[in-house]
Each structure stands twice: as C-alpha cells, then as structure tokens.
Write a protein that holds these residues in place. Sequence first.
Motif, mmCIF file in Angstrom:
data_model
loop_
_atom_site.group_PDB
_atom_site.id
_atom_site.type_symbol
_atom_site.label_atom_id
_atom_site.label_comp_id
_atom_site.label_asym_id
_atom_site.label_seq_id
_atom_site.Cartn_x
_atom_site.Cartn_y
_atom_site.Cartn_z
ATOM 1 N N GLU A 133 14.055 33.571 27.117
ATOM 2 C CA GLU A 133 15.084 34.363 28.117
ATOM 3 C C GLU A 133 14.960 35.770 27.785
ATOM 4 O OE1 GLU A 133 16.765 33.079 30.063
ATOM 5 O OE2 GLU A 133 17.187 30.824 29.437
ATOM 6 N N PHE A 134 14.116 36.335 26.781
ATOM 7 C CA PHE A 134 13.889 37.804 26.459
ATOM 8 C C PHE A 134 12.617 38.128 27.065
ATOM 9 C CE2 PHE A 134 17.437 36.345 23.830
ATOM 10 C CZ PHE A 134 18.532 37.226 24.209
ATOM 11 N N HIS A 135 12.222 39.089 27.718
ATOM 12 C CA HIS A 135 10.676 39.557 28.146
ATOM 13 C C HIS A 135 10.762 40.932 27.706
ATOM 14 C CE1 HIS A 135 10.878 35.644 29.918
ATOM 15 N NE2 HIS A 135 11.713 35.965 30.823
ATOM 16 N N TYR A 136 9.627 41.232 27.356
ATOM 17 C CA TYR A 136 8.977 42.800 27.083
ATOM 18 C C TYR A 136 8.026 43.446 27.981
ATOM 19 C CZ TYR A 136 12.006 41.393 23.165
ATOM 20 O OH TYR A 136 12.990 40.732 22.429
ATOM 21 N N LEU B 57 20.241 44.753 22.051
ATOM 22 C CA LEU B 57 21.623 44.697 22.729
ATOM 23 C C LEU B 57 21.546 44.734 24.340
ATOM 24 C CD1 LEU B 57 24.084 46.233 20.245
ATOM 25 C CD2 LEU B 57 23.364 43.997 20.181
ATOM 26 N N LEU B 58 20.795 45.709 24.654
ATOM 27 C CA LEU B 58 20.538 45.998 26.125
ATOM 28 C C LEU B 58 19.972 44.883 26.968
ATOM 29 C CD1 LEU B 58 20.115 49.628 26.511
ATOM 30 C CD2 LEU B 58 22.061 48.504 26.677
ATOM 31 N N ASP B 59 19.072 44.170 25.984
ATOM 32 C CA ASP B 59 18.512 42.922 26.683
ATOM 33 C C ASP B 59 19.495 41.802 26.911
ATOM 34 O OD1 ASP B 59 15.946 43.657 26.407
ATOM 35 O OD2 ASP B 59 15.353 43.091 24.503
ATOM 36 N N VAL B 60 20.287 41.706 26.102
ATOM 37 C CA VAL B 60 21.422 40.773 25.969
ATOM 38 C C VAL B 60 22.311 41.231 27.398
ATOM 39 C CG1 VAL B 60 23.717 39.869 25.061
ATOM 40 C CG2 VAL B 60 21.578 40.126 23.647
ATOM 41 N N ARG B 61 22.555 42.563 27.357
ATOM 42 C CA ARG B 61 23.292 43.200 28.720
ATOM 43 C C ARG B 61 23.033 42.480 29.923
ATOM 44 N NH1 ARG B 61 24.953 49.347 28.496
ATOM 45 N NH2 ARG B 61 23.390 49.429 29.873
ATOM 46 N N GLN B 62 21.270 42.924 29.973
ATOM 47 C CA GLN B 62 20.595 42.591 31.311
ATOM 48 C C GLN B 62 20.906 41.028 31.681
ATOM 49 O OE1 GLN B 62 16.688 43.517 31.593
ATOM 50 N NE2 GLN B 62 17.014 45.910 31.647
ATOM 51 N N LEU B 63 20.661 40.199 30.631
ATOM 52 C CA LEU B 63 20.875 38.572 31.028
ATOM 53 C C LEU B 63 22.273 38.537 31.369
ATOM 54 C CD1 LEU B 63 19.130 36.772 27.961
ATOM 55 C CD2 LEU B 63 18.238 37.340 30.418
ATOM 56 N N ILE B 64 23.447 39.109 30.869
ATOM 57 C CA ILE B 64 24.610 39.098 31.246
ATOM 58 C C ILE B 64 24.875 39.482 33.059
ATOM 59 C CG2 ILE B 64 27.146 39.646 31.044
ATOM 60 C CD1 ILE B 64 26.155 37.468 28.953
ATOM 61 N N THR B 65 24.062 40.256 33.213
ATOM 62 C CA THR B 65 24.134 40.811 34.596
ATOM 63 C C THR B 65 23.594 39.852 35.378
ATOM 64 O OG1 THR B 65 24.022 43.147 33.717
ATOM 65 C CG2 THR B 65 23.570 42.899 36.029
ATOM 66 N N LEU B 66 22.151 39.394 35.073
ATOM 67 C CA LEU B 66 21.629 38.330 35.998
ATOM 68 C C LEU B 66 22.164 37.040 36.210
ATOM 69 C CD1 LEU B 66 18.027 39.375 34.636
ATOM 70 C CD2 LEU B 66 18.810 40.014 36.832
ATOM 71 N N ILE C 65 22.223 32.143 25.203
ATOM 72 C CA ILE C 65 21.931 33.712 24.930
ATOM 73 C C ILE C 65 22.297 33.680 23.301
ATOM 74 C CG2 ILE C 65 22.128 36.025 25.274
ATOM 75 C CD1 ILE C 65 22.814 35.337 28.312
ATOM 76 N N LEU C 66 21.103 34.292 22.643
ATOM 77 C CA LEU C 66 21.291 34.523 20.982
ATOM 78 C C LEU C 66 21.923 36.103 21.143
ATOM 79 C CD1 LEU C 66 21.304 32.762 18.868
ATOM 80 C CD2 LEU C 66 19.218 33.667 18.203
ATOM 81 N N VAL C 67 23.194 36.271 20.754
ATOM 82 C CA VAL C 67 23.627 37.736 20.702
ATOM 83 C C VAL C 67 23.400 38.396 19.081
ATOM 84 C CG1 VAL C 67 25.427 39.267 21.232
ATOM 85 C CG2 VAL C 67 25.253 37.212 22.353
ATOM 86 N N PRO C 68 22.514 39.201 19.068
ATOM 87 C CA PRO C 68 22.254 39.724 17.599
ATOM 88 C C PRO C 68 23.067 40.615 17.112
ATOM 89 C CG PRO C 68 20.751 40.963 19.066
ATOM 90 C CD PRO C 68 21.497 39.988 19.822
ATOM 91 N N ARG C 69 22.911 40.972 15.676
ATOM 92 C CA ARG C 69 23.625 42.060 15.313
ATOM 93 C C ARG C 69 22.557 43.531 15.555
ATOM 94 N NH1 ARG C 69 20.342 44.121 11.074
ATOM 95 N NH2 ARG C 69 19.148 42.294 10.121
ATOM 96 N N PRO C 70 23.449 44.562 15.589
ATOM 97 C CA PRO C 70 22.663 45.783 16.226
ATOM 98 C C PRO C 70 21.407 46.061 15.117
ATOM 99 C CG PRO C 70 24.867 46.277 15.477
ATOM 100 C CD PRO C 70 24.768 44.898 15.478
ATOM 101 N N ASP C 71 20.588 46.364 15.739
ATOM 102 C CA ASP C 71 19.266 47.112 15.110
ATOM 103 C C ASP C 71 19.645 48.722 14.871
ATOM 104 O OD1 ASP C 71 19.013 48.280 17.615
ATOM 105 O OD2 ASP C 71 16.943 47.476 17.783
ATOM 106 N N TYR C 72 18.748 49.247 14.039
ATOM 107 C CA TYR C 72 18.960 50.745 13.715
ATOM 108 C C TYR C 72 19.290 51.480 15.000
ATOM 109 C CZ TYR C 72 17.997 55.606 12.441
ATOM 110 O OH TYR C 72 17.896 56.872 12.102
#
Length: 810
Positions: free
Chosen positions: A97-100, A541-550, A700-707
């Motif tokens: 689900e996540f692309h870079y 976290l912003l990848d998760v936010r984008q998936l929620i939008t889409l 959608i796997l919602v992770p803990r926040p990174d640095y």
Amino acid sequence: MSNTMYNKMWHQTQEALGALLDKEPQKMVEPQRNQGFIFQTLATFYIKYVQIFRNLENVYDQIVHPQKRILIRKVLDGVMGRILELKNEMVELELTEFHYFDDILQDLKLAPQQLDIPIPKYFLKEKLEVIKGREKILAQILADSGIDTSEMKFPVKSMPFDQAVKLIQIAERARQGRLRALFMKQIYLQEYRAKQSKTLGKKVTDSWAAALCIQKVWRRFHQCKKTEKLREEEMIFLGMNPPPLFNEVSATVIQAEKVDRLRNEVQMKHEEDYREALVTIKNDLKLIEGLDIKENLQDQIRHWFIECRNLTGTFPDYPDIEEGGSAIIFSNKTIQQVIEDIIANQEEEEKNEKKKKKKKEKQPKKTKRQKKGTKEKNKEEDEKWKMSPSLFLPVMKEGCNAYKEIWMNKDESWNFSQDFDPELIKEEKRKELESEIRVQVDELMRQELKNLKLAVDREREHPAKVGKKKKKGKKGKKKEKKTKKDKDLTADRTIESLYKELVEEGLLIQALKVNLSDYIGEYSYLGTTLRQVSIEPMPSLLDVRQLITLYGIWPLGSAAVHEKAPLVKSLLLAGPSGVGKKMLVHAICTETGANLFNLSSSNIAGKYPGKNGLQMMLHAVFKVARQLQPSVVWIEDTEKTFYKKVPNAEKTNEPKRLKRHLPQILKLLKPDDRILIVGTTRRPFDAELQPFCRVYQKIILVPRPDYASRYVLWKQIIERNGGVLTSALNVSCLAKVTDGFTQGHIVKVVKAVLTDQRIRRQIHKPLTAVEFITAITSMDPVYKEEEESFKNWYAKTPLGKKRALAITGG
C-alpha cells in the motif's frame, strides 16, 4: 490573487493535462516486462496528476464564473478518479500500500510536500447548510434524551459541605502562610543590609576601583548579549532557526483571507444568478423560437415520410417513445444525410444475407486453428504487463475537448465581473427545448403517418407490435417479483424516527471535529534507498494520512469518484494504542461531513437482543446510512468480532455477533452507496486471519512515529497547548529520548506539564526538556517485540504474503 490570475492558472493546468492525456495512451499501450520501468512510468504519471489536481482544486475553489466551474468540476472529478486508478495499479504491481518516489521527485525537481494530497474544499462547502442542520438535530436529540456531550466531557462531582469548608480553610491558611513568609523575608533582608552597611562603612573604598568594577560587569553583560544576537542571526542565515515574527500572521495574509471570503460570496451570488437565468432564458426561448422549432421539425419529418415512400415504396415505421422517437433518425443530421442512411441500410441488409450463407460453409475449418492461436497468445500476454482500461480518461478527454472548443480562445473582455454567459445557456436550452417539443411533435406525426397509411396504402397497424408490448409487460412483472424479495423491515417508519432511535441507542454518535491536517507527521525520505537494499521501511505518518485521503475521504466526498473508481468498501487501521486510529476515523467524518455509526462489540452489547433484533439493528443502521450518505460505520477493537477464542470475561457481551453478517453487508453495498466500514484494532493477532481479511479489503498498518515525526509532534503540540519554544528547550533531545512513545503519550505529557500556572511562569523560567522527560518515565512505550508482532501479523495477510513472496522471488 485576482480572477485573471486564477483564469491564467486554469489555462496552464488545462494545457498540462492535455499534454499528459496525449502522452499516457502512447506509453501504456505497449505491453512491458520490466517491473522497475513500469513502476517508474506509473509513478511519474501519478505525481503529475497530483500536481494537476492541486492546481485544479485551487482554481475550482476560487474561480467565480459559474459555467467554467461546471467544466472544472467535471475534470477535477476525472483527475481524482485517475489518481485512484493509478494508485490501484501501483498496489497490484508492487504488492504494497505504501510507495516511495524519492528518485522521481528529484528528477522532476519537486519537494515531498508537493506530493501531499489536499482534500477538495467543495466536499464541505457545497453541503455546509445540510451538515449544520444535521448537527443541530443531533445535538437536540442528545440533549432531549439526556446524553448531552458537553456534560460527558466535564463531569462535576458533588462534595459534602464539611469537606468543602475544610478545603477552603486549608487553602486560606496556606495563602496566609505564604504572605507571612514573604513579610519575614523582607524584615530579614533589611536587618542583613543594615549589618553590612555598618561593617563596610568603616572601610572607605576607592571611587576609581568601584567605577572599574561596574564597568567590567557592564561590558561583560553587553558582550554576552551581542554574541547571543550574532549567534541567532547566523542560525537564521543558515536556515537552522526561523526568522523573527515567523509564526506571526502578516497583514497580507489577513488581507488575502478577507479577499477569499469576499470571492466566496461573489461565487454564491453568481451561482444563484446562473440558476435563475437557466429558467428565464428557457422561458424566453419558448416564447420567441418555440413555434419555429415545432414547424421545422414537422417539415423535416414529413419530408422523411415522402423520401422513404419514394425510395422503398412504403411509408416507414415510426420509432417508439422508448427508442427515442424521431430523435434517433435526425440526431445532428441533415435531410440529405437521412436519405443516404436509408439507401445505405438497404444495401447493408442485402450484403448481410450473402455473408451469412458464406459463413455457414467455412465455420468448422476456422475453429480448430483459432483454438491453437488463442492458447499461444494467452501465454505471451501472461508474461507481459498491460495497463487495465480507465473509466476516467474519457471523462477528462471530454472536459479537455469542451475547454478547447469553448473557453480556450474565448474573448472575455466584455465579462470583467466573470458572470454567466447567456449565449452558452441559450445553446443548451435550445437543445432541451427541441427535445421537449419533439415529444409533442412525435405524437402529432404518429397520428399523421397513420392517416397517410390509411389514405394512401390503406394499411392498418401491424399486429406484431401489440405482441411486443405484451412481452414487455411480462418482463416488467418478473422484475417486480425480484424486488419484493428484499424486504423493508421498517417500511412504515420515517428516516427521521429511525435516526432518532439510533442516536438514543448510542449507535449514531457525534464525530469529534478533527481535521486530517491535525494528524501531524513527517515524510520518510529514505524509502526508495532502503527498498533498493531489500529492507522494507516502516511507513511514515504522512503515508498513512495519504492513504486515508485516497481510500476514505475522496470516495466518500465525491459521488462521481465513488461510482467509477476502484471500490473500497472497508478499511482496517491496525497499530498500537495511541497512534491516532480513532482520530483518523473522526477526521474522515469531519472532512466529508459523514454520519458516524458505532457498531463496536462493546457498544452493541445488550442492544437489540436476539437474532431478529440484530437483523433489525443492521437494517436500521444501513437504511439511515444510505439515505443520509456519506456515512462511516466504525467498529472499534474489531478483532473481538473475529476472536479465535472468546475470553470468559467477555462471553456475556457476545462480541462475535456481527461475524456472519459483515460479509453479507459488504456484498449488498453498491457503487452508489457512499458507505465505508472502518475497523480499528490494537491486537489484530487475536483474530481469525481468514474471515478477518475477507471483510477488510484494505489493511493499513499505522506505525509509531519515527524521529522526524516525533520532532515535529513535540514542537507543534507544545505550541498548541500554550508553550513557548526557546533555546533552553532542546526539542531534538526530547525526540531522541522518546523513541517508542506514541502521539497519545506525547499529548498526555504535554497537557500534564503545561498547567495554567506553568504557562504563566514561562517568562521567568523557560521550558526545559527535563520537565517532559520526568513526566514520560511513568508511561510504557511501544516495545520492539510489539512492533515486530504487528509486522509478522501483516506478513500473513493476503497482500503481505504476496509481497514477501515477490521479495524472495517466489
């Protein structure tokens, strides 16, 4: 920004879209084998469409010309749908689900922030009154039933009178004690100064030495301030610190907001004027041109009767109303073209009869060769990847063509205020008027044709037509029988009464007002680099936010997108507690104005008991959800519905009540129903995997926040709660130390530290990192083992399995 600027922006965006629509079919038609190359092309188109969407959304929100807005809206929905289609293609290709897109963004010279997908403002803007009305009704029902939300948030505890008096006494004694202590301190200091002056008074100090001492202290203080200022200026110059007044809203921004509001008012006024003009112009056309249109149509049809009689020897059969009447024959055609069509039809009928005879002789020989050929072709096609057909490309092409024909080179020097164009309305309404008059003319001409046939050919109506009508009647009866099977359990009740009942039962709840932009985070800048070394990065976290939008917000907000785009009926948000799963559910509702239904096992426990009760509850929920769409059906702790083994403590609540019904509900949801089922879970590993994954299409796997995300979170949450960031507060240190802690932990700590008293004392004693660190030590972070268990569980899901096999080359 003026209207001309937005017009210019629209023209530029339309040109870019036209160029992209010309390029896309050329690249996508050729089948490819290289997966990397395919992803690069898909991602490039995806990024370009996102840029076009961002501009179009801005233009649609601000442009005031009502007829332009209709076309922009059509293209905007088309672009949204195409982005979703490309996203779906990328998911199927990369099996994640996540692309870079780090490398592609570098090539296109774009910042990651430009990849952020905005939510169209028209979702709420165009139904603001409906949403406000619904919120009032909901608040009224909650108040009447005694479930007032304001009371729930701030419960007031009662206290015995004696205890209250004791508390006041303690507080008053403490106040008096503090005042006495201050008074005693002042007396002590006075006595101390008097003693000092006595002892020092004996020694007469040199005035030059005293002046030198004062000078030394002053110069030191002055130099410290100077170096501090220089250091600050250097940090600002390097871009490490924000410039002064960076966070303050400037006068130009305030002015721009005011202009936006005024433009919205103008937009509304122009829309109203346009709607009124649609009616008045049509009425005027009816009076002026109505009779001429009627006479022209009658002459045209009469001419057709005569020509048919001359060419075929008989009068033609008049098309039925269901077929479209005379509009089928004369759709944008002259009389000469109609005559040519009649001759061509005769020739085709003769040719078809000859071909049928030839085909009967040659058929058995061809079938054997065809079978061999198809097998070989299928093998080749399986190896090569080909783009699936798009439902939105034709929509965008239509919009681009309409733009080129009408608006591209249109002279608008006369229309400075950007009001509606009456000539365009006249063209539209002429066609409408013609189709309305044609229905009346068809009735007259049918009768005229009947009279002609009786007078000239002495014919009567063919009996075959009557038979056809009877057959149609039978088909209609069959359809009626089918619809009767879907029983409406609440046929005698209004939607308002069902709505009220669901609110009182606590199944329809009030969504918290949370925007998706409040879900703070930072981008993952090393996604592509890690994947090249075959390390699967944790999503940002912003990848998760984008998936929620889409997957959530766009389809719920736009009916046109929901109908044609790849359909997502259900969504699962899995992650440790405190990562913002509930917040995302409420954000979906806030951004789209959707109703929120809570079907969590804890919420439905004891409500609507028995098999019939459960059926009734689901029927009522989905009937109201359909009628008042968009709607979100939220199932909190959804793993309980699919428990492997129900714990003894929860057996009385019957958590597995919905297990059988959820797949059936999903089947009944159609593209017209803007309903999304959202599940949230902290322990997905407790559920039976197969039925769990069968219900939830997208996981959608919602992770803990990174640095990076923690750094941004600490900053923004401290500022939002009244904290002031100074050089004394090392945010970077805070972000490093709190590795493993979630957004929920950070919010709790900030609220605990920043009390009213502490906010007031910030001027004299700035905030430090230690204060927050000591507060967070009592909390448990997300340990590596827990994170690994989420990763391992996800690897067992259908998409996770496919991804793992693809990486290992299975």
